[in-house]
Scaffold this motif. Structure first.
Motif, mmCIF file in Angstrom:
data_model
loop_
_atom_site.group_PDB
_atom_site.id
_atom_site.type_symbol
_atom_site.label_atom_id
_atom_site.label_comp_id
_atom_site.label_asym_id
_atom_site.label_seq_id
_atom_site.Cartn_x
_atom_site.Cartn_y
_atom_site.Cartn_z
ATOM 1 N N GLY A 309 39.834 36.404 39.994
ATOM 2 C CA GLY A 309 40.937 35.873 39.743
ATOM 3 C C GLY A 309 41.372 35.926 38.401
ATOM 4 N N ARG A 310 40.915 36.773 37.532
ATOM 5 C CA ARG A 310 41.366 36.948 35.864
ATOM 6 C C ARG A 310 41.738 38.259 35.650
ATOM 7 N N LEU A 311 42.162 39.284 36.668
ATOM 8 C CA LEU A 311 42.693 40.462 36.276
ATOM 9 C C LEU A 311 43.993 40.471 35.544
ATOM 10 N N VAL A 312 45.043 39.384 35.823
ATOM 11 C CA VAL A 312 46.216 39.428 35.188
ATOM 12 C C VAL A 312 46.027 39.226 33.577
ATOM 13 N N GLU A 313 45.002 38.339 33.540
ATOM 14 C CA GLU A 313 44.697 37.798 31.938
ATOM 15 C C GLU A 313 43.989 39.126 31.416
ATOM 16 N N VAL A 314 43.331 39.842 31.959
ATOM 17 C CA VAL A 314 42.557 40.645 31.339
ATOM 18 C C VAL A 314 43.407 42.085 31.184
#
Length: 631
Positions: A309-314
Motif C-alpha cells: 500500500g505504499r506504491l504511490v509514496e514510492v
C-alpha cells in the motif's frame, strides 16, 4: 560466567590457565589498551595477534575469539583512535561473511558499542556495515547453494538490524549512512552478482525500519545507476538503417520471418560502448545483463510496495528522479521502464500522475525546449503503448495537447521553420503518433468519437506552419490514412493522403533520409524485463486501424453483444486494449526472444530535425519480432 584461557591461546602472558569472569576479562583488556600510551604494548600486540588469526579456528579458539570481542565491547571507552589505530583497522576490516553466528553477534555488539561511544567512530562503523552488503568474491558461487543462501541471510539480517540499533542510539546516523551507501555503490563494471546483492540491500533499506530516513535517497541512487548502465549500451550492432521504409512498416516487416531459436538473448545483440581507448572490453552482453537483473529487482520491489500500500509514496520519489535524471538522458533506452511498470501496477494513480506530469512539462513555457520535446516524446510513446490506460483518459490528454498547439498557431503566423518551432512540431507529431495507435478504439465509443471530431485538428494541420510537411512523413501518412478512413476531417479533400514521402518540402527537411523522433517506450529489449512489461504493452502488430477491411471489422464486432453494450454504457472504463483483439491469451514464453528485437525508433532523434543543439546518435532501427500467429 567465565572462560578458561590457556597461555598459548590467550596471547596474554599473565593468563595461566585460570578462569576469569567477564568483568575480570574486561579489566585485563582495558589494562592492555591503557598500557600502549605508556610504552608497554606486549599485551596489546598479543591481543592484535589473537584477533588477526587467519587460519581456520578450532572450537576453543572460536570461543576465545568471541570472548575477546565481547571484552573489547566492554572496554571501548579505553580505545583511542591514535594509539590503537591497528586494532580499529583490524575490527573495521572484518567481514561477517567469514564467521559463524556467534562471532557475527559478538563483532556487531562491538561495532554497536563503538558507534554509540563516540562520534569519531560512527562513520567507520557504518562503513564497516555497508561493506558487508557484498560478500567476498570467493562466496559468489556459494550463494547459489542452500548453505550460501543461509549465510547470506545470517549476515544481512544482522547488518540491517545493527543499522537500526545504531539509528536508535545515534539519531543522526541515517544522515551519515546515505552518503556512505552511495559512495560504496558498485560501478557499472562490477561483476553482476556483487552489484545485484548490493542493490538488494539498498532496496532493503528503502523498505526497512529506517526507510523514512533513507528510503528516498536509495531510490534516487538506484535510478542514477540504472541510467549509468543504460547509456553504456550501444546500439550500432543491432540497428539497421532503411529510411525508405516508414516506422510502422519497420516494426511489421519481418512478421513472416521465422522466430529465433530461443537460445540467443539480448546480450548477443548488444555491443558495449567503448568510450575511450583505456576502457577495457567487457564482452558482448555483461552491461545489458546487469541492467536487466537490476531492473527486475526494481520491478519486484515495486510489486512489494504495491502490495504494502505504499506504491504511490514510492512513485513520487521515482517521478522526481525521472524528471531530474532520466527525462534529459537522451541516450536512455531502458531505465524509463521502471516508471512504466509502476504505472502499470497502479494506472489510476501512478499512471494518471505520470501522464499529467509529462503534459505539464511540455506546456510549461519556462522549461528548456529540449526538455519539453523530450517530455512530449515520452508522453506520446506512453499513451500509445500503455495497455492499461483508459480511452477517455488518453482522449483528455490529447485534447490538452491539441489546445496548446491551437494556441500556438494563434500567435505564430510565420513560415515553416523546424528549428524555431520545434516544440510545436514535436507536439503535433505526438498527437498524430498517438492517434495512429488509438484512433479506432476512440472512434468506436460514441462520446469519445464526438470528442475527437470536435478537436480542431484540421485548423492546426492546415496552419501556415504546415506540420504535415515537417513531421516525420511515415507518421503523417499513417495518421492521414486512418483519419481518412475514420472521416475525421470534414473537408478531407484539402489534405493529400499519399506520396507524402516524395513531397519537395519533405525532401528539403530530410526526404527519404528523414530522421525520426525518439519514442522512449519502444518495445523493451531486455529479456527478463520483457516478461514484466509485455502483458501491459501495446505492440504495433496488435493495433487494429480504422482502415482494416470489413471482414476483420465484422469478426471484431462478433465477439459478443455484452462487450459492446458495456463499451457504450461505460465509455470512461473502456480500456485501450479493446483494439488489440486476441492479445490477452498470449503464451508469454512462446515468443519470449522474438519480442526482444521489435521497435520503431529510427536513428538520430528529434534534435536533428527540430534543431541542432544536440548532435548525438539515437537508435536507428531495431528489427521487429515475429508476433504470435493469433495476431
Amino acid at each position: 560466567m567465565g572462560v578458561e584461557l590457556a597461555t598459548d591461546k590467550a596471547g596474554f602472558h599473565e593468563m595461566d590457565e585460570v578462569n576469569f569472569s567477564d568483568s575480570e576479562l574486561v579489566y585485563h583488556v582495558k589494562n592492555a589498551l591503557q598500557s600502549v600510551p605508556l610504552g608497554h604494548s606486549d599485551s596489546y600486540d598479543q591481543l592484535i595477534g589473537l584477533l588477526h588469526h587467519t587460519e581456520r579456528r578450532a572450537p576453543d579458539e572460536v570461543a576465545l575469539f568471541v570472548t575477546s570481542l565481547k571484552a573489547l565491547s566492554g572496554a571501548v571507552s579505553c580505545i583511542d583512535m591514535v594509539h590503537h589505530k591497528s586494532l580499529l583497522s583490524l575490527i573495521f576490516g572484518m567481514s561477517l561473511w567469514n564467521y559463524g553466528p556467534d562471532v557475527m553477534d559478538a563483532l556487531l555488539e562491538l561495532i554497536l558499542a563503538l558507534a554509540a561511544s563516540s562520534g569519531n567512530y560512527l562513520d567507520c562503523c557504518l562503513d564497516m556495515l555497508v561493506s558487508n552488503f557484498m560478500p567476498p568474491w570467493s562466496f559468489i558461487d556459494l550463494l547459489k547453494q542452500p548453505r550460501g543462501i543461509a549465510r547470506k541471510d545470517q549476515v544481512l539480517s544482522r547488518v540491517h538490524s545493527t543499522l537500526k540499533d545504531i539509528a536508535d542510539l545515534v539519531p543522526l546516523s541515517p544522515s551519515r549512512l546515505v552518503p556512505i551507501v552511495i559512495q560504496r555503490m558498485p560501478n557499472v563494471f562490477t561483476k553482476e552478482p556483487l552489484i545485484v546483492v548490493y542493490v538488494e540491500n539498498m532496496l532493503r533499506l528503502e523498505s526497512g525500519l529506517i526507510r523514512e530516513l533513507v528510503g528516498n535517497m536509495m531510490l534516487v541512487a538506484l535510478m542514477d545507476r540504472l541510467v549509468d548502465l543504460d547509456v553504456e549500451i550501444a546500439w550500432e550492432e543491432i540497428l539497421q538503417d532503411d529510411f525508405s521504409k516508414g516506422i510502422f512498416e519497420m516494426e511489421l516487416e519481418d512478421m513472416e520471418e521465422p522466430a529465433d531459436d530461443g537460445e540467443s538473448d539480448v546480450g548477443e545483440a548488444l555491443k558495449l560502448h567503448r568510450g575511450s581507448s583505456s576502457r577495457k572490453s567487457l564482452g558482448r552482453n555483461l552491461i545489458a545483463e546487469k541492467l536487466d537483473s537490476l531492473m527486475v529487482l526494481t520491478f519486484e520491489h515495486l510489486e512489494s510496495c504495491e502490495a504494502g500500500g505504499r506504491l504511490v509514496e514510492v512513485f513520487e520519489t521515482l517521478m522526481l528522479s525521472f524528471q531530474t535524471t532520466v527525462l534529459n538522458a537522451f541516450k536512455s533506452k531502458f531505465a524509463q521502464f521502471v516508471m512504466y511498470y509502476a504505472c502499470a501496477l497502479d494506472p489510476e494513480n501512478c499512471g494518471v500522475r505520470f501522464a499529467r506530469m509529462l503534459s505539464d512539462s511540455f506546456v510549461c513555457s519556462t522549461s528548456p525546449p529540449l526538455t519539453r520535446m523530450s517530455a512530449v516524446a515520452y508522453l506520446a510513446s506512453y499513451l500509445s503503448r500503455g495497455k492499461f490506460l483508459t480511452a477517455s483518459f488518453v482522449a483528455n490528454i490529447l485534447e490538452r495537447l491539441v489546445v496548446w498547439c491551437l494556441d500556438y498557431c494563434k500567435i505564430h503566423d510565420g513560415d515553416i521553420n523546424p528549428k524555431v518551432h520545434r516544440v510545436f512540431y514535436s507536439g503535433c507529431q505526438a498527437i498524430m503518433y498517438v492517434l495512429c495507435f488509438r484512433m479506432r478504439s476512440m472512434m468506436n465509443v460514441p462520446n469519445l468519437r464526438s470528442q475527437l471530431l470536435l478537436l480542431p485538428l484540421e485548423t492546426i494541420l492546415k496552419h501556415p506552419l504546415s506540420p504535415l510537411k515537417v513531421c516525420l512523413p511515415s507518421i503523417v501518412e499513417e495518421f492521414l490514412r486512418q483519419a481518412k478512413a475514420a472521416r475525421l476531417f470534414t473537408v478531407s479533400e484539402t489534405f493529400i493522403f499519399s506520396d507524402l514521402l516524395e513531397s519537395e518540402l519533405s525532401r528539403a527537411f530530410g526526404g527519404i533520409d528523414r530522421l525520426d523522433m525518439f519514442f522512449p517506450f519502444d518495445p523493451c529489449l531486455l529479456k527478463k524485463c520483457d516478461r514484466y512489461i509485455r502483458p501491459n504493452f501495446v505492440y504495433w502488430s496488435m493495433v487494429r486501424t480504422t482502415y482494416d477491411d470489413d471482414e476483420e471489422e465484422e469478426e471484431d464486432s462478433s465477439d459478443g453483444e455484452h462487450g459492446e453494450d458495456y463499451e457504450y454504457s461505460h465509455p470512461d472504463d473502456v480500456m485501450m486494449a479493446r483494439s488489440y483483439d486476441g492479445c490477452d491469451d498470449l503464451d508469454l514464453d512462446e515468443f519470449d526472444d522474438s519480442m526482444n528485437k521489435m521497435s520503431i525508433t529510427p536513428k538520430n532523434s528529434l534534435y536533428y530535425r527540430f534543431g541542432d543543439e544536440l548532435k548525438m546518435q539515437m537508435p536507428s532501427r531495431i528489427r521487429p519480432s515475429t508476433s504470435p500467429e493469433s495476431l
